[in-house]
Motif scaffolding. Sequence first.
Motif, PDB file in Angstrom:
ATOM      1  N   VAL A 186       0.833  -1.207   0.000  1.00  0.00           N
ATOM      2  CA  VAL A 186       0.000   0.000   0.000  1.00  0.00           C
ATOM      3  C   VAL A 186       0.863   1.252   0.000  1.00  0.00           C
ATOM      4  CG1 VAL A 186      -1.593   1.371   1.401  1.00  0.00           C
ATOM      5  CG2 VAL A 186      -2.039  -1.054   1.028  1.00  0.00           C
ATOM      6  N   HIS A 187       1.861   1.281   0.873  1.00  0.00           N
ATOM      7  CA  HIS A 187       2.704   2.472   0.951  1.00  0.00           C
ATOM      8  C   HIS A 187       3.493   2.683  -0.340  1.00  0.00           C
ATOM      9  CE1 HIS A 187       2.541   1.825   5.567  1.00  0.00           C
ATOM     10  NE2 HIS A 187       1.526   2.543   5.139  1.00  0.00           N
ATOM     11  N   GLY A 188       3.896   1.592  -0.972  1.00  0.00           N
ATOM     12  CA  GLY A 188       4.596   1.718  -2.247  1.00  0.00           C
ATOM     13  C   GLY A 188       3.685   2.260  -3.332  1.00  0.00           C
ATOM     14  N   ALA A 189       2.455   1.771  -3.363  1.00  0.00           N
ATOM     15  CA  ALA A 189       1.494   2.241  -4.363  1.00  0.00           C
ATOM     16  C   ALA A 189       1.142   3.708  -4.145  1.00  0.00           C
ATOM     17  CB  ALA A 189       0.230   1.389  -4.312  1.00  0.00           C
ATOM     18  N   GLN A 190       1.085   4.124  -2.899  1.00  0.00           N
ATOM     19  CA  GLN A 190       0.723   5.514  -2.606  1.00  0.00           C
ATOM     20  C   GLN A 190       1.737   6.505  -3.154  1.00  0.00           C
ATOM     21  OE1 GLN A 190       0.233   5.041   1.665  1.00  0.00           O
ATOM     22  NE2 GLN A 190      -1.977   5.366   1.506  1.00  0.00           N
ATOM     23  N   GLN A 191       2.978   6.079  -3.301  1.00  0.00           N
ATOM     24  CA  GLN A 191       4.006   6.970  -3.839  1.00  0.00           C
ATOM     25  C   GLN A 191       3.737   7.324  -5.300  1.00  0.00           C
ATOM     26  OE1 GLN A 191       6.269   8.124  -1.616  1.00  0.00           O
ATOM     27  NE2 GLN A 191       5.146   6.824  -0.165  1.00  0.00           N
ATOM     28  N   ARG A 192       2.968   6.474  -5.989  1.00  0.00           N
ATOM     29  CA  ARG A 192       2.720   6.680  -7.421  1.00  0.00           C
ATOM     30  C   ARG A 192       1.334   7.258  -7.703  1.00  0.00           C
ATOM     31  NH1 ARG A 192       4.499   1.378  -6.825  1.00  0.00           N
ATOM     32  NH2 ARG A 192       2.422   0.577  -7.344  1.00  0.00           N
ATOM     33  N   LEU A 193       0.536   7.466  -6.661  1.00  0.00           N
ATOM     34  CA  LEU A 193      -0.850   7.872  -6.854  1.00  0.00           C
ATOM     35  C   LEU A 193      -1.088   9.311  -6.406  1.00  0.00           C
ATOM     36  CD1 LEU A 193      -2.563   4.637  -5.457  1.00  0.00           C
ATOM     37  CD2 LEU A 193      -2.255   5.257  -7.865  1.00  0.00           C
ATOM     38  N   GLU A 195      -3.145  12.213  -4.244  1.00  0.00           N
ATOM     39  CA  GLU A 195      -3.477  12.233  -2.820  1.00  0.00           C
ATOM     40  C   GLU A 195      -4.812  11.550  -2.555  1.00  0.00           C
ATOM     41  OE1 GLU A 195      -4.125  15.411   0.888  1.00  0.00           O
ATOM     42  OE2 GLU A 195      -3.505  16.115  -1.094  1.00  0.00           O
ATOM     43  N   ALA A 196      -5.804  11.834  -3.384  1.00  0.00           N
ATOM     44  CA  ALA A 196      -7.128  11.230  -3.199  1.00  0.00           C
ATOM     45  C   ALA A 196      -7.065   9.720  -3.364  1.00  0.00           C
ATOM     46  CB  ALA A 196      -8.125  11.824  -4.191  1.00  0.00           C
ATOM     47  N   GLU A 197      -6.303   9.243  -4.379  1.00  0.00           N
ATOM     48  CA  GLU A 197      -6.173   7.806  -4.595  1.00  0.00           C
ATOM     49  C   GLU A 197      -5.407   7.142  -3.453  1.00  0.00           C
ATOM     50  OE1 GLU A 197      -6.079   7.549  -9.484  1.00  0.00           O
ATOM     51  OE2 GLU A 197      -4.284   8.188  -8.401  1.00  0.00           O
ATOM     52  N   GLY A 198      -4.388   7.849  -2.959  1.00  0.00           N
ATOM     53  CA  GLY A 198      -3.631   7.331  -1.828  1.00  0.00           C
ATOM     54  C   GLY A 198      -4.481   7.240  -0.575  1.00  0.00           C
ATOM     55  N   ASN A 199      -5.328   8.239  -0.367  1.00  0.00           N
ATOM     56  CA  ASN A 199      -6.240   8.216   0.775  1.00  0.00           C
ATOM     57  C   ASN A 199      -7.204   7.039   0.690  1.00  0.00           C
ATOM     58  OD1 ASN A 199      -5.101  10.503   1.887  1.00  0.00           O
ATOM     59  ND2 ASN A 199      -6.647  11.903   1.086  1.00  0.00           N
ATOM     60  N   ALA A 200      -7.654   6.748  -0.524  1.00  0.00           N
ATOM     61  CA  ALA A 200      -8.579   5.625  -0.715  1.00  0.00           C
ATOM     62  C   ALA A 200      -7.924   4.300  -0.315  1.00  0.00           C
ATOM     63  CB  ALA A 200      -9.045   5.569  -2.169  1.00  0.00           C
ATOM     64  N   LEU A 201      -6.630   4.159  -0.615  1.00  0.00           N
ATOM     65  CA  LEU A 201      -5.913   2.954  -0.199  1.00  0.00           C
ATOM     66  C   LEU A 201      -5.759   2.907   1.318  1.00  0.00           C
ATOM     67  CD1 LEU A 201      -3.042   2.389  -2.802  1.00  0.00           C
ATOM     68  CD2 LEU A 201      -5.117   1.042  -2.479  1.00  0.00           C
ATOM     69  N   SER A 202      -5.520   4.065   1.928  1.00  0.00           N
ATOM     70  CA  SER A 202      -5.417   4.122   3.391  1.00  0.00           C
ATOM     71  C   SER A 202      -6.715   3.671   4.044  1.00  0.00           C
ATOM     72  CB  SER A 202      -5.074   5.546   3.855  1.00  0.00           C
ATOM     73  OG  SER A 202      -3.770   5.908   3.483  1.00  0.00           O
ATOM     74  N   VAL A 203      -7.838   4.082   3.459  1.00  0.00           N
ATOM     75  CA  VAL A 203      -9.141   3.678   3.991  1.00  0.00           C
ATOM     76  C   VAL A 203      -9.262   2.155   3.964  1.00  0.00           C
ATOM     77  CG1 VAL A 203     -11.625   3.672   3.517  1.00  0.00           C
ATOM     78  CG2 VAL A 203     -10.342   5.825   3.477  1.00  0.00           C
TER      79      VAL A 203
END
Length: 292
Positions: A186-193, A195-203
């Motif tokens: 998840v943290h690796g994917a968030q680096q490429r997304l 902010e909104a998409e990264g937040n969705a993964l955090s959820v």
Amino acid sequence: MRWEGNRQSDNVEDRRGEGGGGGGGGGFRLGGGKLGIGGVIVALVLSYVFGVSPTAMLGMMNGGAPVQQQAPAAKAGPDDRAKDFVQTVLADTEDVWGALFQQQGQTYAKPTLTLFTGSTQTACGTGQSATGPFYCPPDQKVYIDLEFFDLMQQRFHVAGEFAQAYVIAHEVGHHVQNLMGLSDKVHGAQQRLSEAEGNALSVKLELQADCFAGVWAFHANQSRKILEQGDIETALAAATAIGDDALQRQSRGHVVPDSFTHGTSAQRVRWFRKGIDSGEIAQCDTFKARQL
């Protein structure tokens, strides 16, 4: 919740009262005055809204005056019921997840749970009590200032030992995710997304931890009959109180879904229920779910 007399974990580290702790009445001293528990939780909510650190927000609430911590509190004595409770709940999570990992031919690496007051050093940087309980993947430790449980009751009107156990089990759920390699993905994917998409993964990560907390409760109750009448309701009340939408309504008066990082109240309740109703890890795959 029935827990007294059950096994206690040896993996609890007690840093309460050490340098950097809060202490006394559970507040932070700002300049010449003291910001109490209520003020701290307000600072937490405001820091969440405006995206600044809780420590910085505490300073701004004092007109820019520096944040000074109170003298360290004395370590609790051998009759420390709160510590006994934490050690027992942690042991219960160790037993449940140890058995579940063994069923899959794996070994469960037990996390350490660190008790602290005010602030403490972690492999993730300086941990602050104002941020609430948290898990640090690099050192595989759960960090909790026990005054958070007082805040749950005073700010959110959520009381009961099982609600507190749910909080601990949620953080242990993050440890399980770390062992499964999900956190890194998840943290690796968030680096490429975005902010909104990264937040969705955090959820999705947070909701899965809620579900894992439910899985623990299912198996712990089957093995040790820990649940009493009303316990599940207190956990659901806790999940409801700390949903992103509930917190934003309190602080902003409206919600901004793209900024959600933990999920709505309804989502947190739904995924905890999935875990406690099924007891199955497979039911907790929030990443493949069509609806959260």
